[in-house]
Structures are given as structure tokens and as C-alpha cells.
Design an enzyme around this catalytic site. Sequence first.
Site, PDB file in Angstrom:
ATOM      1  N   GLU A  45      35.863   9.086  16.688  1.00  0.00           N
ATOM      2  CA  GLU A  45      35.914  10.439  16.147  1.00  0.00           C
ATOM      3  C   GLU A  45      36.220  11.456  17.250  1.00  0.00           C
ATOM      4  O   GLU A  45      36.498  11.102  18.391  1.00  0.00           O
ATOM      5  CB  GLU A  45      34.603  10.779  15.426  1.00  0.00           C
TER       6      GLU A  45
ATOM      7  N   GLU B  21      29.347   9.184  10.096  1.00  0.00           N
ATOM      8  CA  GLU B  21      29.670   9.213  11.525  1.00  0.00           C
ATOM      9  C   GLU B  21      28.400   8.976  12.334  1.00  0.00           C
ATOM     10  O   GLU B  21      27.294   9.257  11.867  1.00  0.00           O
ATOM     11  CB  GLU B  21      30.290  10.568  11.898  1.00  0.00           C
TER      12      GLU B  21
ATOM     13  N   ARG C 134      31.928  18.203   2.181  1.00  0.00           N
ATOM     14  CA  ARG C 134      32.057  17.997   3.613  1.00  0.00           C
ATOM     15  C   ARG C 134      30.818  18.420   4.406  1.00  0.00           C
ATOM     16  O   ARG C 134      30.782  18.308   5.617  1.00  0.00           O
ATOM     17  CB  ARG C 134      33.288  18.744   4.134  1.00  0.00           C
TER      18      ARG C 134
ATOM     19  N   ASP D  90       0.842  -1.196   0.000  1.00  0.00           N
ATOM     20  CA  ASP D  90       0.000   0.000   0.000  1.00  0.00           C
ATOM     21  C   ASP D  90       0.879   1.248   0.000  1.00  0.00           C
ATOM     22  O   ASP D  90       1.427   1.624   1.029  1.00  0.00           O
ATOM     23  CB  ASP D  90      -0.909  -0.021   1.236  1.00  0.00           C
TER      24      ASP D  90
ATOM     25  N   GLU E 245      33.339   6.532  13.515  1.00  0.00           N
ATOM     26  CA  GLU E 245      33.266   6.582  12.059  1.00  0.00           C
ATOM     27  C   GLU E 245      33.750   5.254  11.492  1.00  0.00           C
ATOM     28  O   GLU E 245      34.736   4.688  11.963  1.00  0.00           O
ATOM     29  CB  GLU E 245      34.124   7.722  11.507  1.00  0.00           C
TER      30      GLU E 245
ATOM     31  N   GLU F  33      31.620   8.740   4.182  1.00  0.00           N
ATOM     32  CA  GLU F  33      32.276   8.677   5.493  1.00  0.00           C
ATOM     33  C   GLU F  33      31.236   8.984   6.583  1.00  0.00           C
ATOM     34  O   GLU F  33      31.222  10.069   7.166  1.00  0.00           O
ATOM     35  CB  GLU F  33      33.430   9.676   5.569  1.00  0.00           C
TER      36      GLU F  33
ATOM     37  N   GLU G 228      35.675  16.068  -2.437  1.00  0.00           N
ATOM     38  CA  GLU G 228      35.064  15.707  -1.159  1.00  0.00           C
ATOM     39  C   GLU G 228      34.113  16.817  -0.692  1.00  0.00           C
ATOM     40  O   GLU G 228      34.547  17.916  -0.361  1.00  0.00           O
ATOM     41  CB  GLU G 228      36.129  15.465  -0.089  1.00  0.00           C
TER      42      GLU G 228
ATOM     43  N   ARG H  60      40.894  22.270   5.303  1.00  0.00           N
ATOM     44  CA  ARG H  60      39.619  21.609   5.547  1.00  0.00           C
ATOM     45  C   ARG H  60      38.518  22.566   6.015  1.00  0.00           C
ATOM     46  O   ARG H  60      37.467  22.109   6.442  1.00  0.00           O
ATOM     47  CB  ARG H  60      39.799  20.499   6.598  1.00  0.00           C
TER      48      ARG H  60
ATOM     49  N   HIS I  50      30.709  12.875   4.943  1.00  0.00           N
ATOM     50  CA  HIS I  50      31.419  13.413   3.795  1.00  0.00           C
ATOM     51  C   HIS I  50      31.197  12.507   2.584  1.00  0.00           C
ATOM     52  O   HIS I  50      31.185  11.274   2.705  1.00  0.00           O
ATOM     53  CB  HIS I  50      32.920  13.516   4.080  1.00  0.00           C
TER      54      HIS I  50
END
Length: 450
Positions: free
Chosen positions: A194, A139, A341, A58, A201, A137, A339, A322, A250
Amino acid sequence: MEDMAKRELSKDEVRKMVKDENIRFLRVMFTDMLGTIKSVDLPVSQLDKLMDNKIMFDGSSIDGFVRIEESDMYLYPDMSTWLVFPWGAEHGKVARVICSVQTVDGEPFAGDPRNNLKRVLKDMQKMGFKDFNIGPEPEFFLFKTDEQGNPTQTVNDQENYFDMEPADRGEDCRRDIVLALEKMGFDVEAAHHEVAPGQHEVDFKYSDALEAADNIQTFKLIVKTIAKKYGLHAAFMPKPLSGINGSGMHLNMSLFTQNGDNAFFDPEDERQLSQTAYHFLGGLMKHARAYTAVCNPIVNSYKRLVPGFEAPVYVAWSTSNRSPLIRIPSDRGMGTRVELRSADPSANPYLAIAAVLEAGLDGLRNELPAIHEVDENIYQMTSKERVEKDVRNLPDTLHNALKSLAKDEVVKGSMGDHIYHSFMEAKTREYDAYRQHVSDWERQRYMEKY
């Protein structure tokens, strides 16, 4: 097992595995618009019916699907996703298969996020690319539970990045998660504690976009199941506690040509990045505020996207630090990748991957430049310096992210009309409910003062 999981199994192969491994139950899984895993549990006697695409459900009971007068839908199994769970041997094993949702006419249902990702991938292939690879990645936090098994707000440990404490339940739990994943064919590359207390992670090897989205959903299910066996609760909530880092997911991404070459790599460029990579970056930069609504889809997501806790806040990219939204890791050649983030594990992976892919493809179609490379720490810049460099902020609330999404035809197109309108309706209701809620923080701060 790993090779078997990556190709479509024949009906005879499935029947043989069922017999050889004493499989007694089938867990038939799909994902709703909000990213919630849905499943139908079947006795193995229904195997032939499943493989003949005759399992009906359904659709009106599923968020973002259909109205009650058009509710009949079918589950079409993708036999390349056949996996056997590493538990339940006492009463027979349980096999999992992920399905796509079809209408009664046998057409792919537009409200199925998995079908939607397939649609965007076909558009990518029409542009001459073969694969869009994703390395996630994710977490998560491990919380203690009370006597009734309900999660508390107490994390399981007080460790830090890469810390390990002997005889710790969280460490043992994470080890068993890795073992379970490997038994199911996952190629786990790393698993560690982490930055925040109770935060973990597990990174698994990249795969093509559709398999990666399937893997993320399976990963969440495995983590929660193993944690429960340890008397813990695994939370993929982006920011479960104040004052510490939140959980991200990430997304490492790369495009591959029909010849199997990494389309982001150019050994002649000073950064060894191709024009394809730069234009793809340009698309990611242009549409960042819009796809934030998809990659960070809940009110709580924006408690993580604040300065001071390592999560990105500014729309910029870099090969050397970063602090921006997008980083280009140092690997080159086949490992060249972009990447993102900002994404967090509350995102529906099918929608999030479709959104960032469509944003990047728009950069390629329109040859958008990759502006705003910023090599210095953006968090330490003044507001004036950020304005001078034209570095924009990401949306700071779900409401603002939805406003950006509503103005962006490219990211809206990555969702299709059905999912977009259902998503906007659901998320507007969510934000309105949040806006009307009076929190303990407000009472503690204002009750006596005013």
C-alpha cells in the site's frame, strides 16, 4: 475445499475429514462485542460433544456479554465454517469452526455480534432481498519485533504503492499469507504493497454478509500468525504512525434479489443505478455520522480520519472521485456496488456490516434521496463551498461519534439493546481514559513553554 466450507457439513462428513486429515485439535472461535476473536481449544476427542452443542463457557468473562450470576453459555458450531489450518501437521492438524453463542435455554444470545448480524439479515430478507454481499479491503502494517518478540515502531520496509523489493521479508510474508488463505478456501483477488511504508493490502472475493464477517476475522488471525513466523508483527491499528497514511477496510456492498439479480443495477438509468441503489445511498448518507462510531470504534480511528492522507472526512458520494465517504466503482451489471471508504480494520465486522445494512434499509423503507453527489475534489474546496453544498463532516473524535450514535435510533437498532448499551459503556470508558492521559506530545510542546 471451497465448496465444503460454504455449506453445513454433516456429522459423518466431519468425522471422515478428521480421520483422513489427521486432525488432532479443534479451535472453536467466536467474537466478543469489541471485535476480539475468542477461542476454546479442544482435543478432537471432544468433537461429538461440540457437534451436539454441549460445549459450555463462562460468559461473564467476555466483554459485553453477561453478569456473573447469569454466566453459563453454550457454543453452537456453524459447520459451514469448518476449515483446516495449513500448519501444525507435525502434531496433527488443527481445524477451526466458528460458533454462535446460545443461552442455557438454547436461544440465540442477544449480546453475540454474530447472532445480531443474523437478526438484521432476517429483516433484510423480509423486505424481499436474498443476499447482502460484502467485498472487504483490509489493510495492515508489518512492524519489526525486538529480541523478545515485542513489536517495535519500525516498519519492515520503506516501499510505496505496488512497490516490490526482491528478498524482502514483508513481500515473502505477504506471499505466504496469500498461499495460506488459498489453502483454506479463500479466493484472493489481489495482494499488494500500500501507499505507506510497511503497509499491505490483501483483497479477497466478496461473499454474503455473514461469511464475509467470518472471513475478516479469519483473515486477521492468519495474517498475525504468518507475520509472527517471519519475526514481524501485523498491526490492524488504524493509524499506528504519525505523518503517513493509516489503514482502512473499505466495504464494497451490494444487495441481491430473490432471483439472484443485483438490486443496485438499472441499465436504463444514466448512471446505470437503480432506485434501490439511490435509496440505499440515501440511508448511508443520513446515518453516516452514527455508524462511524461502529465502523471506526477506537480512539485511534480518528487519527486516520483527517485531511491529507486519503481517508474520507466528508459525508458525500460520487461515481467519479475518491475524496467522498462513498464511491460507486465503475463496474455495472452483477458487479454494481457501493464502496464505503471510512471503515477501518479495528471495527467488529459483524457490528459494522449490520450497521451499514440497517442504514441502507432505512433508506429503502423511507425512500430517502441520494443527495450530496460531489464530483470535484472535496479536499480542495473551501469551507464556504462545503457549506453551500451542505457537505457535512464525519465525526472528528470517538466522543463525537458516540454522541451521534446515541441520537440515531436506526443504527442503535442495528446493534440491539444489549450490544448498544454494552458498547456505549465500554467506549465511553475508553474515551474518558484517553482524555485523562497526558501524552509525550503534550509534554514536549508545553512543559517548558508553560
